[in-house]
Design a protein around this motif. Structure first.
Motif, short mmCIF file in Angstrom:
data_model
loop_
_atom_site.label_atom_id
_atom_site.label_comp_id
_atom_site.label_asym_id
_atom_site.label_seq_id
_atom_site.Cartn_x
_atom_site.Cartn_y
_atom_site.Cartn_z
N ARG A 1 11.09 0.63 10.41
CA ARG A 1 9.64 0.42 10.30
C ARG A 1 9.36 0.05 8.86
N HIS A 2 8.58 -1.04 8.69
CA HIS A 2 8.28 -1.49 7.33
C HIS A 2 6.82 -1.90 7.23
N ARG A 3 6.18 -1.47 6.14
CA ARG A 3 4.80 -1.84 5.86
C ARG A 3 4.83 -3.10 5.01
N LEU A 4 4.33 -4.19 5.55
CA LEU A 4 4.34 -5.49 4.88
C LEU A 4 2.97 -5.76 4.28
N VAL A 5 2.92 -5.89 2.96
CA VAL A 5 1.67 -6.15 2.25
C VAL A 5 1.34 -7.63 2.40
N THR A 6 0.05 -7.93 2.69
CA THR A 6 -0.36 -9.31 2.92
C THR A 6 -1.48 -9.71 1.97
#
Length: 144
Positions: free
Chosen positions: A123-128
Motif C-alpha cells: 500500500r502506497h500513498r501517492l502525492v499528486t
C-alpha cells in the motif's frame, strides 16, 4: 526474302541484332547480397526483441492494482500486489492520472517479499499535484 542463320538452334527465339539490348550470359547467380541482407535484418530484429523483452516483458515481476482509495485533491492510496522471485524485491512505478488523462503524480516504490514468498501486497500513498481520478502501477522491474 528471309534470312537464315546457321548458328541458331532450332526452336530458339530469333531477335534482331541491337534491338533489345545486350543479352545476359547464362551463368551462376550469386544470392550473396540478399542472403547477407536477410541475416542483418534477422539479427537487428532479434536484438530489438531482446531489448523490448528486458524492458517490458519480464513475467517474473508482475503487478496488479487491487484498489485505489482515499482520493483527495492531493493524494491517492494505491493497494497493489507484485509477483517477484522467491524472497526477491522489485521497484515499481506508480502513477496517478486526472479525469482528463493528464499525469498528476508519479513515484517509484521498492517492495520486498518475505523469505520464501513470491507475492507482496503493498500500500502506497501517492502525492499528486491535482485531484486524481485513478491510481495505477505502470511496471515493475528488479530492484537495483
Amino acid at each position: 526474302m528471309t534470312e537464315t542463320h546457321a548458328t541458331i538452334t532450332p526452336g530458339a527465339p530469333v531477335f534482331p541484332a541491337g534491338r533489345y539490348g545486350r543479352r545476359r550470359e547464362p551463368g551462376r547467380r550469386r544470392p550473396m547480397l540478399p542472403a547477407l541482407l536477410a541475416v542483418v535484418l534477422l539479427a537487428t530484429l532479434g536484438l530489438l526483441a531482446a531489448k523490448l523483452y528486458r524492458q517490458y516483458g519480464d513475467p517474473r515481476y508482475d503487478a496488479q492494482v487491487i484498489t485505489y482509495t482515499e482520493i483527495t485533491d492531493s493524494q491517492v492510496v494505491v493497494d497493489f500486489r507484485v509477483t517477484v522471485p522467491a524472497g526477491g524485491s522489485a521497484t515499481c512505478v506508480l502513477r496517478a492520472r486526472a479525469s482528463d488523462g493528464a499525469e498528476v503524480g508519479r513515484e517509484e516504490v521498492t517492495v520486498t517479499a518475505q523469505p520464501g514468498e513470491r507475492r507482496v501486497d503493498a500500500r502506497h500513498r501517492l502525492v499528486t499535484s491535482a485531484r486524481p481520478f485513478i491510481g495505477e502501477v505502470l511496471r515493475c522491474r528488479p530492484a537495483a
